[in-house]
Design an enzyme around this catalytic site. Structure first.
Site, PDB file in Angstrom:
ATOM      1  N   THR A  69      -4.229   1.442  -7.430  1.00 12.80           N
ATOM      2  CA  THR A  69      -4.344   2.845  -7.794  1.00 12.80           C
ATOM      3  C   THR A  69      -4.769   2.942  -9.252  1.00 12.80           C
ATOM      4  O   THR A  69      -4.894   1.932  -9.957  1.00 12.80           O
ATOM      5  CB  THR A  69      -3.038   3.623  -7.549  1.00 12.80           C
ATOM      6  OG1 THR A  69      -3.316   5.030  -7.607  1.00 12.80           O
ATOM      7  CG2 THR A  69      -1.974   3.273  -8.576  1.00 12.80           C
ATOM      8  N   HIS A  71      -4.126   5.031 -12.984  1.00 11.49           N
ATOM      9  CA  HIS A  71      -3.315   5.912 -13.827  1.00 11.49           C
ATOM     10  C   HIS A  71      -4.125   6.281 -15.056  1.00 11.49           C
ATOM     11  O   HIS A  71      -4.862   5.438 -15.601  1.00 11.49           O
ATOM     12  CB  HIS A  71      -2.028   5.214 -14.288  1.00 11.49           C
ATOM     13  CG  HIS A  71      -1.138   4.778 -13.169  1.00 11.49           C
ATOM     14  ND1 HIS A  71      -0.677   5.644 -12.199  1.00 11.49           N
ATOM     15  CD2 HIS A  71      -0.619   3.562 -12.865  1.00 11.49           C
ATOM     16  CE1 HIS A  71       0.101   4.972 -11.349  1.00 11.49           C
ATOM     17  NE2 HIS A  71       0.136   3.708 -11.727  1.00 11.49           N
ATOM     18  N   SER A 131       0.437   9.545  -5.542  1.00  9.63           N
ATOM     19  CA  SER A 131       0.529   8.177  -5.033  1.00  9.63           C
ATOM     20  C   SER A 131       1.888   7.586  -5.359  1.00  9.63           C
ATOM     21  O   SER A 131       2.480   7.912  -6.399  1.00  9.63           O
ATOM     22  CB  SER A 131      -0.572   7.306  -5.652  1.00  9.63           C
ATOM     23  OG  SER A 131      -1.852   7.848  -5.378  1.00  9.63           O
ATOM     24  N   LEU A 132       2.359   6.701  -4.498  1.00 14.33           N
ATOM     25  CA  LEU A 132       3.724   6.198  -4.603  1.00 14.33           C
ATOM     26  C   LEU A 132       3.758   4.691  -4.421  1.00 14.33           C
ATOM     27  O   LEU A 132       3.063   4.147  -3.565  1.00 14.33           O
ATOM     28  CB  LEU A 132       4.587   6.889  -3.543  1.00 14.33           C
ATOM     29  CG  LEU A 132       6.071   6.599  -3.460  1.00 14.33           C
ATOM     30  CD1 LEU A 132       6.797   7.822  -2.925  1.00 14.33           C
ATOM     31  CD2 LEU A 132       6.367   5.405  -2.562  1.00 14.33           C
ATOM     32  N   ALA A 146       3.327   9.139  -8.796  1.00 17.11           N
ATOM     33  CA  ALA A 146       2.405   9.767  -9.742  1.00 17.11           C
ATOM     34  C   ALA A 146       1.863  11.066  -9.151  1.00 17.11           C
ATOM     35  O   ALA A 146       1.545  11.134  -7.958  1.00 17.11           O
ATOM     36  CB  ALA A 146       1.248   8.817 -10.054  1.00 17.11           C
ATOM     37  N   CYS A 162      -5.389   3.272  -2.960  1.00 21.64           N
ATOM     38  CA  CYS A 162      -4.300   2.891  -2.059  1.00 21.64           C
ATOM     39  C   CYS A 162      -4.804   2.121  -0.837  1.00 21.64           C
ATOM     40  O   CYS A 162      -4.141   2.085   0.209  1.00 21.64           O
ATOM     41  CB  CYS A 162      -3.485   4.110  -1.642  1.00 21.64           C
ATOM     42  SG  CYS A 162      -2.865   5.071  -3.042  1.00 21.64           S
TER      43      CYS A 162
END
Length: 200
Positions: A69, A71, A131-132, A146, A162
């Site tokens: 992912t 950030h 997203s996790l 997030a 992901c």
């Protein structure tokens, strides 16, 4: 009540180091609210083929669950540092609480969002807004979830987010949320309510 710490913008690596230090300490439970400078993070199950063209953005191989992912500034991340064994909270319950906190925070601003049983995170229609990725060690949870609030989404084009090819990504600003700072302030309160509902 579990304390919330606003940590501002912090490099991913140093934040990850701090989380691992927390796991190995006897510090009490806490939630961190953080933003990171641009970085791609690759989860334990991450496959290199999902990293398409990272360019100048650094890639960090991390120990959370999930795939790759992105950030960056304008994305708020909540890291629940919780002794889930002591709190008697299951991993699945914690994941559901994290996702539901996003659903509730957006719902209070007129945005219908939902979680998916086989694709962790939160979606608005076909697009992903949250997203996790978690890790539990010594019965303690770290990493987190997030929420794309107001960010440059173009770096998501450098990966299969992901692990899903051509997955569209969205943020709250593009969905028409006017009070973005209010959303940032409110979201952690929704998470705390979810944890209280679990008996925390």
């Amino acid at each position: 009540m579990i304390p919330l710490h606003w940590r501002g913008e912090q490099p991913y690596q140093s934040c990850w180091d701090d989380m691992r230090a927390w796991v190995d300490s006897d510090q009490p439970d806490q939630i961190w609210a953080v933003e990171h400078p641009p970085v791609y993070t690759q989860g334990q199950a991450g496959k290199p083929e999902h990293l398409l063209f990272p360019g100048d953005i650094p890639v960090v191989q991390t120990d959370r669950g999930g795939q790759v992912t992105y950030h960056g500034p304008g994305q708020l991340i909540l890291y629940p540092l919780i002794d889930i064994k002591k709190a008697r909270i299951g991993v699945r319950d914690l994941i559901t609480a994290l996702e539901q906190s996003v659903v509730d925070a957006l719902g209070h601003r007129g945005i219908y969002a939902s979680a998916r049983s086989r694709a962790p995170g939160v979606y608005v229609g076909a697009a992903k807004i949250s997203s996790l990725g978690l890790r539990v060690r010594k019965g303690r949870s770290f990493h987190g979830i997030a929420l794309n609030v107001d960010m440059d989404l173009s770096p998501f084009g450098g990966i299969n987010p992901c692990g899903y090819q051509s997955l569209p990504m969205i943020d709250a600003r593009r969905l028409g949320v006017a009070d973005l700072d209010g959303l940032k302030r409110a979201w952690p309160r929704h998470l705390i309510r979810q944890l209280v509902a679990l008996g925390y």
